[in-house]
Motif scaffolding. Structure first.
Motif, PDB file in Angstrom:
ATOM      1  N   SER A   1       0.835  -1.206   0.000  1.00  0.00           N
ATOM      2  CA  SER A   1       0.000   0.000   0.000  1.00  0.00           C
ATOM      3  C   SER A   1       0.870   1.256   0.000  1.00  0.00           C
ATOM      4  O   SER A   1       1.900   1.334   0.663  1.00  0.00           O
TER       5      SER A   1
ATOM      6  N   ASP B   1      -0.926   4.405  -0.085  1.00  0.00           N
ATOM      7  CA  ASP B   1      -1.815   5.490   0.332  1.00  0.00           C
ATOM      8  C   ASP B   1      -2.672   5.034   1.501  1.00  0.00           C
ATOM      9  O   ASP B   1      -2.752   3.858   1.808  1.00  0.00           O
TER      10      ASP B   1
ATOM     11  N   GLY C   1     -11.291  10.779  -0.461  1.00  0.00           N
ATOM     12  CA  GLY C   1     -10.052  10.403  -1.144  1.00  0.00           C
ATOM     13  C   GLY C   1      -9.013   9.785  -0.237  1.00  0.00           C
ATOM     14  O   GLY C   1      -9.279   9.486   0.929  1.00  0.00           O
ATOM     15  N   MET C   2      -7.816   9.631  -0.806  1.00  0.00           N
ATOM     16  CA  MET C   2      -6.699   8.985  -0.131  1.00  0.00           C
ATOM     17  C   MET C   2      -5.480   9.899  -0.219  1.00  0.00           C
ATOM     18  O   MET C   2      -5.398  10.758  -1.084  1.00  0.00           O
TER      19      MET C   2
ATOM     20  N   MET D   1      -1.121   9.974  -0.131  1.00  0.00           N
ATOM     21  CA  MET D   1       0.079   9.141  -0.297  1.00  0.00           C
ATOM     22  C   MET D   1       0.929   9.187   0.973  1.00  0.00           C
ATOM     23  O   MET D   1       1.176  10.259   1.533  1.00  0.00           O
TER      24      MET D   1
ATOM     25  N   ARG E   1      -0.779  11.217  -6.797  1.00  0.00           N
ATOM     26  CA  ARG E   1      -2.102  10.765  -7.250  1.00  0.00           C
ATOM     27  C   ARG E   1      -3.072  10.988  -6.113  1.00  0.00           C
ATOM     28  O   ARG E   1      -2.683  11.447  -5.040  1.00  0.00           O
ATOM     29  N   TYR E   2      -4.317  10.642  -6.285  1.00  0.00           N
ATOM     30  CA  TYR E   2      -5.339  10.780  -5.232  1.00  0.00           C
ATOM     31  C   TYR E   2      -5.402  12.249  -4.780  1.00  0.00           C
ATOM     32  O   TYR E   2      -5.252  13.135  -5.611  1.00  0.00           O
ATOM     33  N   GLU E   3      -5.559  12.494  -3.487  1.00  0.00           N
ATOM     34  CA  GLU E   3      -5.666  13.872  -2.981  1.00  0.00           C
ATOM     35  C   GLU E   3      -4.298  14.540  -2.870  1.00  0.00           C
ATOM     36  O   GLU E   3      -4.212  15.726  -2.571  1.00  0.00           O
TER      37      GLU E   3
ATOM     38  N   SER F   1      -5.633  14.851 -12.798  1.00  0.00           N
ATOM     39  CA  SER F   1      -5.920  13.649 -12.009  1.00  0.00           C
ATOM     40  C   SER F   1      -4.655  13.077 -11.387  1.00  0.00           C
ATOM     41  O   SER F   1      -4.708  12.192 -10.555  1.00  0.00           O
ATOM     42  N   GLY F   2      -3.514  13.619 -11.773  1.00  0.00           N
ATOM     43  CA  GLY F   2      -2.248  13.194 -11.185  1.00  0.00           C
ATOM     44  C   GLY F   2      -1.149  14.115 -11.655  1.00  0.00           C
ATOM     45  O   GLY F   2      -1.346  14.890 -12.605  1.00  0.00           O
TER      46      GLY F   2
END
Ligand code: 4HQ
Length: 236
Positions: free
Chosen positions: A50, A52, A61-62, A64, A111-113, A136-137
Motif C-alpha cells: 500500500s 496510500d 479520497g486517499m 500518499m 495521485r489521489y488527494e 488527475s495526477g
C-alpha cells in the motif's frame, strides 16, 4: 552525464509517453537527455504494497504515505526535488531556464488527494504548479515541465534564434505567424510581411508583440514596462 529527469510515479508506464516523440524524443534517442522512472510502489513495505491511506481528520479520497515516499526520494537523492501541485508557485519560463541549467532534477508525481504534508517539509520539496486547474495526477504536469526544459538543452532545438524570439523572452507574447497560401478563406496575410523590408517587418512584429501583451496579459505587460524603465535608468 547528460541532463537527467528522475520521475517518481505510481504509473511509470506513462513515461516517456509524448516525450518519446518529435523534438524531445529525437534528443532522448541521441542521449542529449536522460529519463529515469522510479515506481513508488517498489518502496511499499507491507504485503499489500500500500502506498496510500485515508486522510486524518476525515474527508474524501486517499493520501500518499510519507514513509513510502521518503524511501523513494532517498533512493534517488538528486536535487532539486520538485512536487507538482496546484498549491505550488506557478512554473515560469525563468524557472524552466534555471532547471534546464542544472545537471538534473527529481519530480514527484502525486495521485489521489496528494501527498502527506510532512514529506514535503522533511525533504524540502519545491512545490510547482502548472496553473489553476486540477489534473488527475502529477504525471501530465511532469511531462510538461520536462518538455519545457529539454527544448532549452544545447543541441535540442536546431536554431537558437527560435528560442530567443519566443514568448516570455522580454516578458512579451509572440507576434502572429503566417504561411502559404497568401490568401486563404478570403483572409490576406498582412501586407508588410510580403514587402521584403526587413526593418519594417521587425518593427511591425515588435508592435504586434506589444499590442497582444497589452490586450491579453496586462500582468506581463506591467512587468515588461517595469523592465524597460529599469533598463533605461541603467543606461542614464
Ligand atoms: N495535480 N500543476 C493533484 C495538479 C497539478 C497542477 C498534481 C493534481 C498533483 C495530487 N500539478 N495531484 N495544476 O493539478 O501541477
Amino acid at each position: 552525464m547528460p541532463w537527467t529527469a528522475r520521475v517518481l510515479t505510481l504509473f511509470p508506464e506513462m513515461f516517456p509517453g509524448p516525450l518519446g516523440h518529435s523534438l524531445a524524443g529525437s534528443a532522448l534517442a541521441a542521449d542529449l537527455w536522460r529519463l529515469e522512472t522510479v515506481d513508488i510502489r517498489g518502496f511499499a513495505s507491507d504485503k499489500h504494497r500500500s502506498v496510500d491511506d485515508a486522510p486524518f481528520g476525515g474527508g474524501p479520497g486517499m493520501v500518499m504515505r510519507p514513509d513510502v515516499l521518503d524511501r523513494a526520494l532517498a533512493a534517488v537523492g538528486s536535487k532539486p526535488m520538485i512536487y507538482l501541485s496546484p498549491r505550488g508557485r506557478r512554473l515560469t519560463q525563468a524557472r524552466v531556464r534555471e532547471l534546464a541549467a542544472v545537471p538534473g532534477l527529481t519530480l514527484l508525481c502525486g495521485r489521489y488527494e496528494g501527498v502527506d504534508e510532512r514529506v514535503i517539509e522533511a525533504r524540502a520539496l519545491e512545490e510547482l504548479s502548472l496553473g489553476d486547474f486540477v489534473l488527475s495526477g502529477g504525471e501530465p504536469a511532469a511531462l510538461a515541465l520536462i518538455d519545457a526544459c529539454v527544448r532549452l538543452l544545447p543541441g535540442v532545438v536546431g536554431d537558437q534564434a527560435t528560442l530567443a524570439e519566443e514568448s516570455f523572452e522580454q516578458d512579451l507574447l509572440e507576434y502572429p505567424h503566417y504561411t502559404r497560401p497568401q490568401l486563404w478563406d478570403g483572409r490576406a496575410v498582412p501586407e508588410v510581411l510580403l514587402s521584403g523590408h526587413h526593418d519594417r517587418i521587425r518593427q511591425w512584429r515588435q508592435e504586434q508583440r506589444e499590442k497582444a501583451t497589452r490586450e491579453r496579459r496586462p500582468d506581463l505587460w506591467e512587468r515588461h514596462l517595469a523592465a524597460v524603465r529599469a533598463a533605461r535608468r541603467q543606461k542614464e
